[in-house]
Design an enzyme around this catalytic site. Structure first.
Site, PDB file in Angstrom:
ATOM      1  N   GLU A   1      20.036  39.891 -20.985  1.00  0.00           N
ATOM      2  CA  GLU A   1      21.234  40.667 -20.643  1.00  0.00           C
ATOM      3  C   GLU A   1      20.989  41.833 -19.670  1.00  0.00           C
ATOM      4  O   GLU A   1      21.025  42.999 -20.084  1.00  0.00           O
ATOM      5  CB  GLU A   1      21.904  41.160 -21.935  1.00  0.00           C
ATOM      6  CG  GLU A   1      22.310  40.008 -22.829  1.00  0.00           C
ATOM      7  CD  GLU A   1      23.232  40.402 -24.001  1.00  0.00           C
ATOM      8  OE1 GLU A   1      23.374  41.614 -24.264  1.00  0.00           O
ATOM      9  OE2 GLU A   1      23.805  39.495 -24.609  1.00  0.00           O
TER      10      GLU A   1
ATOM     11  N   GLU B   1      23.012  32.770 -26.390  1.00  0.00           N
ATOM     12  CA  GLU B   1      23.503  33.558 -27.524  1.00  0.00           C
ATOM     13  C   GLU B   1      24.994  33.365 -27.670  1.00  0.00           C
ATOM     14  O   GLU B   1      25.727  33.358 -26.670  1.00  0.00           O
ATOM     15  CB  GLU B   1      23.279  35.067 -27.300  1.00  0.00           C
ATOM     16  CG  GLU B   1      21.883  35.557 -27.479  1.00  0.00           C
ATOM     17  CD  GLU B   1      21.801  37.104 -27.427  1.00  0.00           C
ATOM     18  OE1 GLU B   1      22.821  37.798 -27.637  1.00  0.00           O
ATOM     19  OE2 GLU B   1      20.700  37.596 -27.152  1.00  0.00           O
TER      20      GLU B   1
HETATM   21  C1  GLC Z   1      22.422  41.156 -27.496  1.00  0.00           C
HETATM   22  C2  GLC Z   1      21.729  42.355 -28.024  1.00  0.00           C
HETATM   23  C3  GLC Z   1      21.577  42.238 -29.508  1.00  0.00           C
HETATM   24  C4  GLC Z   1      22.951  42.097 -30.131  1.00  0.00           C
HETATM   25  C5  GLC Z   1      23.628  40.870 -29.584  1.00  0.00           C
HETATM   26  C6  GLC Z   1      25.046  40.791 -30.074  1.00  0.00           C
HETATM   27  O1  GLC Z   1      21.512  40.136 -27.519  1.00  0.00           O
HETATM   28  O2  GLC Z   1      20.479  42.506 -27.443  1.00  0.00           O
HETATM   29  O3  GLC Z   1      20.922  43.355 -30.020  1.00  0.00           O
HETATM   30  O4  GLC Z   1      22.868  42.016 -31.516  1.00  0.00           O
HETATM   31  O5  GLC Z   1      23.639  40.881 -28.176  1.00  0.00           O
HETATM   32  O6  GLC Z   1      25.757  41.948 -29.727  1.00  0.00           O
END
Ligand code: GLC
Length: 345
Positions: free
Chosen positions: A164, A282
């Protein structure tokens, strides 16, 4: 230990996905990013572990059994966020703490010995985000050390440049410029490594199309993150301003589902046009959201990603925040696991 026949078995076990045009001809060749992307398949991030300042600071200490649990649940891969900057010298030669390196070795070994593909990244290097030029030499030197250490590992191990891009590295020009410096450093010792490269602006789906990666480097998987709508997925999350206002917000109308397909289509189209396999690194919903909405969202994202041929790793394994496994009670959130890995009927 990392035998090819095991990899082939894994490939056969992963369902056949459609969209990457380059995949059609692919055999079980770990030098082919499309093949490796299929092997990533459906995985999970072990979040809040090694990307905390010190392992355990954020409640998650890696256990060997976690790797087996992830494997037994049916996941194909792990994304391991790693905070290298708090384990490397501040000044040149920026040496990485050997004990920390050994810990990462151990994690990689535990994934690979179970035939789980593992992506390691650089996570939470906030000083670099704040001052990219001031920290560039250190960033590149840390990566040079990582790359050299793992250069002989098979392509069941992937490197992801940074999680990110944000702050002063958030914009497209700054991020593309940094990638141009990162690639040769890693390629020097890892000419055949499959590299994972994310989009600018927190790995936004929208910025995937702005990525500028060398056309002649084919050993690349492109990644993005998806938490839209943020108000819903991050309701009540302590680090998200005003998020308490959205507690109770539900999700699941047809219109909301169509928005996910629409966003993913933008990424899929770019992936096809540019011959880049796509990895949704993610996605997830904070635990305070309504359970049914959380299930609906997670299932819709996973199903839509699979339809477009993306690989995926859910955020996250066992922290309260987004976790699907509770280490205290040793139980899975069965509903969310079902959303992520639909049982074969
Ligand atoms: C990103 C952040 C992580 C967070 C996730 C969801 O990966 O680095 O810390 O929990 O996003 O917000």
């Amino acid at each position: 230990m990392f035998s090819r026949s095991k990899s082939i078995t894994a490939l056969l076990l992963v369902s056949i996905w459609s969209s990457c045009a380059f995949c059609a001809e692919a055999g079980a060749n770990l030098n082919d990013p499309c093949v490796v992307n299929k092997l990533i398949g459906r995985g999970v991030n072990i979040g809040n572990s090694l990307e905390s300042p010190k392992e355990g600071d954020w409640d998650v200490t890696l256990q060997e059994e976690y790797f087996q649990l992830i494997k037994d649940a049916g996941f194909n891969s792990i994304r391991l966020p790693v905070r290298w900057d708090s384990h490397a010298m501040e000044k040149a030669p920026y040496t990485i703490d050997p004990n920390f390196f050994a810990r990462v070795d151990w994690a990689i070994k535990n994934a690979m010995s179970r035939n789980l593909v593992i992506t390691i990244n650089m996570h939470n290097y906030y000083d670099f985000f704040k001052d990219p030029n001031g920290h560039k030499e250190r960033f590149l030197s840390i990566w040079q050390q990582i790359a050299e250490r793992y250069k002989d590992y098979p392509n069941m191990l992937l490197f992801e440049a940074i999680n990110e891009p944000q702050d002063n590295l958030k914009g497209v020009p700054a991020w593309n410029a940094m990638l141009k410096e990162w690639l040769p450093v890693v390629r020097k010792s890892n000419p055949n490594r499959i590299l994972v490269i994310g989009s600018a602006n927190f790995n936004s789906f929208y910025e995937v199309k702005a990525l500028d990666v060398p056309k002649d480097d084919r050993k690349i998987i492109v990644t993005f993150h998806y938490y839209m709508p943020n108000k819903f997925t991050h309701q009540g999350a302590s680090w998200t301003p005003d998020s308490d206002k959205y507690l109770g917000m539900k999700w699941g109308t047809d219109q909301e589902k169509r928005a996910i397909a629409r966003d993913f289509k933008v990424v899929a189209k770019w992936g096809q046009e540019n011959g880049r396999p796509i990895y949704l690194g993610e996605f997830g919903v904070y635990y305070k959201a309504d359970a049914n909405s959380r299930f609906q969202w997670t299932k819709t994202v996973a199903d839509t990603a699979a339809e477009y041929g993306f690989s995926m790793t859910y955020w996250e394994f066992c922290h309260t925040n987004f976790g699907i496994y509770d280490p205290k009670t040793k139980t899975w959130n069965k509903q969310l696991v079902e959303a992520l890995i639909p049982s074969k009927q």
